[in-house]
Design a protein around this motif. Structure first.
Motif, short mmCIF file in Angstrom:
data_model
loop_
_atom_site.label_atom_id
_atom_site.label_comp_id
_atom_site.label_asym_id
_atom_site.label_seq_id
_atom_site.Cartn_x
_atom_site.Cartn_y
_atom_site.Cartn_z
N ILE A 84 6.66 -8.05 2.67
CA ILE A 84 6.67 -6.91 3.57
C ILE A 84 7.20 -7.14 4.75
O ILE A 84 7.04 -8.05 5.50
CB ILE A 84 5.08 -6.71 3.84
CG1 ILE A 84 4.17 -6.37 2.51
CG2 ILE A 84 4.72 -5.64 5.04
CD1 ILE A 84 2.78 -6.25 2.81
N HIS B 132 9.81 -4.81 9.83
CA HIS B 132 10.33 -3.35 10.18
C HIS B 132 9.63 -2.38 9.04
O HIS B 132 9.46 -1.26 9.62
CB HIS B 132 11.71 -2.91 10.05
CG HIS B 132 12.31 -2.90 8.60
ND1 HIS B 132 12.69 -4.19 7.99
CD2 HIS B 132 12.43 -1.88 7.76
CE1 HIS B 132 13.09 -3.88 6.67
NE2 HIS B 132 13.05 -2.50 6.65
N LEU B 133 8.82 -2.85 8.17
CA LEU B 133 7.87 -1.91 7.35
C LEU B 133 6.26 -2.11 7.72
O LEU B 133 5.65 -1.89 7.04
CB LEU B 133 8.17 -2.02 6.06
CG LEU B 133 9.58 -1.59 5.45
CD1 LEU B 133 9.53 -1.84 3.95
CD2 LEU B 133 9.58 0.06 5.86
N PHE C 279 -0.93 -2.14 0.85
CA PHE C 279 0.16 -1.93 1.12
C PHE C 279 0.55 -0.69 0.08
O PHE C 279 0.06 -0.61 -0.98
CB PHE C 279 1.02 -3.28 0.86
CG PHE C 279 1.24 -3.72 -0.34
CD1 PHE C 279 2.27 -3.45 -1.26
CD2 PHE C 279 0.34 -4.71 -0.71
CE1 PHE C 279 2.33 -4.12 -2.26
CE2 PHE C 279 0.40 -5.33 -1.80
CZ PHE C 279 1.35 -5.06 -2.73
N SER D 57 7.36 0.11 -1.46
CA SER D 57 8.54 0.91 -1.18
C SER D 57 9.42 0.86 -2.15
O SER D 57 10.42 1.64 -2.08
CB SER D 57 9.06 0.19 0.14
OG SER D 57 8.16 0.25 1.30
N SER E 66 5.23 -1.89 2.27
CA SER E 66 4.96 -1.19 3.73
C SER E 66 3.78 -1.19 4.01
O SER E 66 2.73 -0.90 3.30
CB SER E 66 5.90 0.11 3.50
OG SER E 66 5.47 0.81 4.82
N LYS F 269 3.03 0.60 6.87
CA LYS F 269 3.18 1.53 8.13
C LYS F 269 2.26 2.97 7.29
O LYS F 269 2.65 3.36 6.42
CB LYS F 269 4.44 2.18 7.96
CG LYS F 269 5.39 1.45 9.24
CD LYS F 269 6.87 1.98 9.31
CE LYS F 269 7.61 1.03 10.26
NZ LYS F 269 9.00 1.65 10.62
#
Length: 192
Positions: free
Chosen positions: A97, A100-101, A134, A137, A163, A165
């Protein structure tokens, strides 16, 4: 099929040999073989001159692990570095991970661990062995390297990029606390 398996019942012997060939191996663009699902058909049974092995034409199905993009999984944090987190599902550990994710506000702390700074000023650390939810992605199948240096990490034939996010993603402990608070508030409303 090797001669030492010929004393066993044919379907069992063939399943053992198929498991030896495919189990816990990554097949490019198909995923990680987890199990032999079934043997559909067995044909032949010839022995070629000069060989002790018998040859069969076998049709079988395998159970593969290949998460689709957007699938939500739960794993355990097994490491971190300046690039991000490494996560394991116990049977598969090549999951990363990248920073930036991660959730907005996630930074590296002074000790090198990743942490989420909340709007309230709290610092929620992502520690080793914490369970994490998670989103997948991407799944990559890199080519086998021709030259690998001694200090390079071991080659991973299948790599999953995740990710955290988004709502509901991140450490399970973060969301369990929110769920408990929501249940307590609902109980208080019912009592009134």
């Amino acid at each position: 099929m090797p001669p030492h398996l010929l004393s066993r019942p044919l379907p069992d012997a063939i399943k053992t040999e198929v498991e030896r060939l495919f189990l816990d191996k990554v097949i490019s663009n198909l995923g990680l073989c987890v199990s032999v699902y079934d043997i559909r058909s067995i044909e032949g049974g010839s022995i070629h001159p000069g060989e002790g092995c018998s040859t069969y034409k076998v049709s079988f199905r395998l159970l593969m692990f290949k998460p689709f993009n957007g699938e939500v999984l739960v794993g355990r944090i097994i490491g971190y570095d300046d690039k991000g987190l490494q996560v394991s599902l116990d049977f598969f550990s090549d999951i990363s991970i990248p920073g930036h994710l991660m959730q907005f506000g996630t930074v590296r702390g002074p000790d090198g661990r990743w942490m989420l700074k909340t709007e309230d000023g709290d610092e929620l650390y992502l520690d080793l062995d914490d369970e994490i939810r998670f989103l997948v992605s991407s799944t990559k199948y890199p080519p086998i390297p021709i030259d690998q240096k001694e200090d390079d990490p071991p080659f991973a034939p299948m790599q999953i990029v995740g990710s955290i996010k988004g709502d509901g993603l991140g450490l399970l402990a973060w969301w369990a606390a929110d769920e408990e608070e929501g249940e307590e508030a609902a109980e208080q409303e019912q009592e009134q």
